[in-house]
Design an enzyme around this catalytic site. Structure first.
Site, PDB file in Angstrom:
ATOM      1  N   HIS A  33       0.821  -1.222   0.000  1.00  0.00           N
ATOM      2  CA  HIS A  33       0.000   0.000   0.000  1.00  0.00           C
ATOM      3  C   HIS A  33       0.851   1.268   0.000  1.00  0.00           C
ATOM      4  O   HIS A  33       0.345   2.358  -0.271  1.00  0.00           O
ATOM      5  CB  HIS A  33      -0.932   0.003   1.210  1.00  0.00           C
ATOM      6  CG  HIS A  33      -2.019  -1.018   1.090  1.00  0.00           C
ATOM      7  ND1 HIS A  33      -3.303  -0.710   0.701  1.00  0.00           N
ATOM      8  CD2 HIS A  33      -2.009  -2.364   1.254  1.00  0.00           C
ATOM      9  CE1 HIS A  33      -4.040  -1.805   0.656  1.00  0.00           C
ATOM     10  NE2 HIS A  33      -3.285  -2.835   0.990  1.00  0.00           N
ATOM     11  N   ASP A  71       3.640   9.366  -1.101  1.00  0.00           N
ATOM     12  CA  ASP A  71       2.455   8.623  -0.672  1.00  0.00           C
ATOM     13  C   ASP A  71       2.228   7.492  -1.662  1.00  0.00           C
ATOM     14  O   ASP A  71       2.402   7.685  -2.871  1.00  0.00           O
ATOM     15  CB  ASP A  71       1.234   9.567  -0.687  1.00  0.00           C
ATOM     16  CG  ASP A  71       0.261   9.290   0.448  1.00  0.00           C
ATOM     17  OD1 ASP A  71       0.155   8.119   0.865  1.00  0.00           O
ATOM     18  OD2 ASP A  71      -0.397  10.241   0.898  1.00  0.00           O
TER      19      ASP A  71
HETATM   20  P1  ADQ Z   1      -3.041   6.182   4.607  1.00  0.00           P
HETATM   21  O1  ADQ Z   1      -1.638   6.662   4.750  1.00  0.00           O
HETATM   22  O2  ADQ Z   1      -3.797   5.996   5.861  1.00  0.00           O
HETATM   23  O3  ADQ Z   1      -3.126   4.839   3.752  1.00  0.00           O
HETATM   24  P2  ADQ Z   1      -4.940   7.583   2.696  1.00  0.00           P
HETATM   25  O4  ADQ Z   1      -4.883   6.848   1.438  1.00  0.00           O
HETATM   26  O5  ADQ Z   1      -4.951   9.051   2.517  1.00  0.00           O
HETATM   27  O6  ADQ Z   1      -3.743   7.341   3.692  1.00  0.00           O
HETATM   28  O7  ADQ Z   1      -6.251   7.133   3.459  1.00  0.00           O
HETATM   29  C1  ADQ Z   1      -6.664   7.760   4.631  1.00  0.00           C
HETATM   30  C2  ADQ Z   1      -8.162   7.508   4.886  1.00  0.00           C
HETATM   31  O8  ADQ Z   1      -8.454   7.953   6.218  1.00  0.00           O
HETATM   32  C3  ADQ Z   1      -9.073   8.280   3.967  1.00  0.00           C
HETATM   33  O9  ADQ Z   1     -10.219   7.515   3.686  1.00  0.00           O
HETATM   34  C4  ADQ Z   1      -9.448   9.533   4.781  1.00  0.00           C
HETATM   35  O10 ADQ Z   1     -10.729  10.050   4.507  1.00  0.00           O
HETATM   36  C5  ADQ Z   1      -9.383   9.010   6.190  1.00  0.00           C
HETATM   37  N1  ADQ Z   1      -8.889  10.071   7.102  1.00  0.00           N
HETATM   38  C6  ADQ Z   1      -7.668  10.632   7.119  1.00  0.00           C
HETATM   39  N2  ADQ Z   1      -7.593  11.565   8.076  1.00  0.00           N
HETATM   40  C7  ADQ Z   1      -8.784  11.621   8.684  1.00  0.00           C
HETATM   41  C8  ADQ Z   1      -9.323  12.398   9.734  1.00  0.00           C
HETATM   42  N3  ADQ Z   1      -8.616  13.336  10.369  1.00  0.00           N
HETATM   43  N4  ADQ Z   1     -10.597  12.169  10.107  1.00  0.00           N
HETATM   44  C9  ADQ Z   1     -11.318  11.230   9.453  1.00  0.00           C
HETATM   45  N5  ADQ Z   1     -10.870  10.466   8.437  1.00  0.00           N
HETATM   46  C10 ADQ Z   1      -9.622  10.665   8.059  1.00  0.00           C
HETATM   47  C11 ADQ Z   1      -2.182   3.924   3.148  1.00  0.00           C
HETATM   48  C12 ADQ Z   1      -1.140   4.557   2.196  1.00  0.00           C
HETATM   49  C13 ADQ Z   1      -1.843   5.362   1.114  1.00  0.00           C
HETATM   50  C14 ADQ Z   1      -2.839   4.474   0.357  1.00  0.00           C
HETATM   51  C15 ADQ Z   1      -3.753   3.739   1.339  1.00  0.00           C
HETATM   52  C16 ADQ Z   1      -4.606   2.691   0.627  1.00  0.00           C
HETATM   53  O11 ADQ Z   1      -0.241   5.385   2.936  1.00  0.00           O
HETATM   54  O12 ADQ Z   1      -0.901   5.904   0.197  1.00  0.00           O
HETATM   55  O13 ADQ Z   1      -3.639   5.289  -0.489  1.00  0.00           O
HETATM   56  O14 ADQ Z   1      -2.988   3.047   2.330  1.00  0.00           O
HETATM   57  O15 ADQ Z   1      -3.816   1.797  -0.102  1.00  0.00           O
END
Ligand code: ADQ
Length: 459
Positions: A157, A365
């Site tokens: 991921h 990311d």
């Molecule tokens: P993450 O690093 O966790 O995931 P991301 O893909 O942005 O990052 O997903 C975060 C999720 O959490 C989103 O659905 C977002 O809406 C939610 N979220 C974030 N901050 C929040 C907050 N303050 N309150 C509520 N909800 C919040 C890892 C990898 C990424 C990859 C994903 C999936 O780092 O690059 O996209 O896995 O493979």
């Protein structure tokens, strides 16, 4: 039909709505044939010897959920240590934050071996195994040494670093050889695939068998990009549901005289949150017409607070926000609102929709799902503009966003200004194109494409 077995560090009950897009997608896949989901329970057993997790098995509809506890030493070395203080920083190009402590690798191997031992008796001959993320890279190799011949796929991921960065990890060759035990390795982007292939070419004298398969270190593996998507229908429904609409309306009323810029992230150094504040400061400096109007709202959920680098980041961010507010704020206008909290999932689309600009500016990311959520939450008649870091995996797909270099505050400020001034027609056109691509490559596409390739990889 083969049974699907999903293995990830953490698991989720697929019947619970709060579980999020990835859990829903995996839950869907598991529900189709009945399946098994195996991972860490999230509990730390204070007693117990390292590597000997107690297993719990329960049924969630047609899906069996099997979890093991970790003891304190394993949690510290496998999870906080090797996973989050070595692999996470290095794979995000942050060698300066990596802590190569010899205890960590021992714990990482021990827990992967323990996972393999506990999983083994639960497996059937024709199972298909889908293993997730950097915590479990060597799991297939451990299972293979125990005699498993089932098809095994792995999805990373987070980004795959370029070979010279990978080489900073003392055990880099062992890690990369571990990937070769899979039939298929799925990565987020074409850049990641090229990094993987370059490593095995340089260090393992790899030969390309065909466009996806490489042979190196005495084994053959298929390596392919499967950019992860979101559940677009579900997120659209969530956007139009009363909670999100109320949140959007509430924000618009509260900030009726302002232009909102929004960032939602886990508070992680890979997300470029301080860089965003610096760019915003630059915007206020270079384009004074935004003073008294542009308001940056940043919601950063607490994350890995007990790893040192995260405490430092929090302090840095609080200092930066404080200084922008102190230097530019007015009695009736606070330029930056920073909230160190998780917001309810149902409110996320409302926050996105209220913002004229979505700021997704990671330094690196794997994908970044917030970028896709921001686009889906927009009103197609009057959409906001996505400002996206070129270093997010999502940038390969979302070319109609305004792509920025988060290390360059001036360039980013110019882009934010362009976003704030973009004519309606251009916003609509960009949004339409972004939406079409996000819809085509949604999370269901991702899951089907990966499982189909896994079937073909070992045919
Ligand atoms: P993450 O690093 O966790 O995931 P991301 O893909 O942005 O990052 O997903 C975060 C999720 O959490 C989103 O659905 C977002 O809406 C939610 N979220 C974030 N901050 C929040 C907050 N303050 N309150 C509520 N909800 C919040 C890892 C990898 C990424 C990859 C994903 C999936 O780092 O690059 O996209 O896995 O493979």
């Amino acid at each position: 039909m083969s049974r699907l077995v999903v293995i990830s560090n953490r698991i989720a009950d697929p019947r619970k709505p709060a579980a999020g897009g990835l859990a829903v997608a995996l839950g869907d896949a598991l529900n189709k044939t009945g399946g098994l989901w195996f991972g860490w329970s999230g509990n730390i057993a204070e007693e117990g010897s390292p590597g000997e997790g107690e297993m719990h098995v329960r049924q969630a509809g047609t899906v069996t959920l099997a979890t093991v506890n970790l003891c304190r030493e394993d949690h510290d070395t496998y999870y906080h240590g090797y996973s989050n203080s070595v692999l996470w920083p290095v794979f995000h190009y942050r060698l300066d934050l990596a802590d190569f402590n010899a205890r960590y690798i021992a714990g990482y191997r021990r827990v992967n071996q323990m996972f393999a031992r506990k999983l083994l008796p639960l497996l059937r001959d024709d199972d298909i195994l889908w293993i997730h993320d950097y915590h479990l890279i060597p799991l297939a190799a451990e299972l293979r040494t125990m005699g498993c011949r089932q098809r095994m796929g792995f999805f990373l991921h987070i980004p795959m670093p370029p070979p010279l960065i990978m080489a900073a990890i003392p055990q880099h060759e062992w890690l990369m050889r571990s990937f070769m035990a899979y039939d298929l390795v799925g990565l987020q982007s074409e850049a990641d695939v090229s990094h993987f292939k370059r490593y095995v070419r340089n260090e393992g004298s790899a030969e390309e068998v065909d466009s996806t398969r490489v042979r190196a270190f005495g084994a053959t593996v298929a390596v392919k990009a499967f950019p992860i998507g979101i559940d677009v229908d579900e997120f659209s429904r969530l956007t139009l549901a009363p909670e999100a609409m109320e949140t959007c309306q509430g924000m618009r009323e509260e900030y009726s005289r302002r232009r909102l810029l929004m960032g939602i992230d886990r508070l992680d150094y890979s997300k470029g949150i301080p860089h965003r504040v610096r760019a915003f400061r630059e915007l206020l400096d270079r384009y004074p017409e935004n003073r008294g109007s542009a308001t940056l709202i940043m919601i950063a959920s607490p994350s890995r607070d007990d790893v040192n680098a995260y405490g430092d980041l929090r302090q840095e961010l609080e200092g930066l926000c404080g200084s922008v507010n102190g230097d530019y704020g007015e009695l009736d206008w606070m330029p930056v609102r920073y909230i160190h909290r998780m917001v309810a999932r149902k409110r996320v689309p409302g926050l996105c929709r209220a913002a004229a600009v979505g700021l997704v500016t990671p330094l690196r990311d794997g994908m970044n799902l917030v970028a896709k959520e921001y686009v889906v939450a927009q009103d197609p008649e009057d959409p906001g503009v996505l400002v996206l870091s070129r270093f997010a995996g999502a940038a390969e797909q979302l070319k109609e966003a305004l792509l920025v270099n988060p290390y360059d505050p001036e360039g980013m400020a110019n882009c934010i200004q362009q976003a704030l001034q973009m004519p309606l027609e251009e916003r609509q056109q960009r949004h339409q194109k972004l939406m079409a691509r996000i819809r085509e490559f949604d999370v269901h596409w991702w899951r089907k494409a990966f499982l189909q390739a896994l079937n073909e990889a070992s045919a």
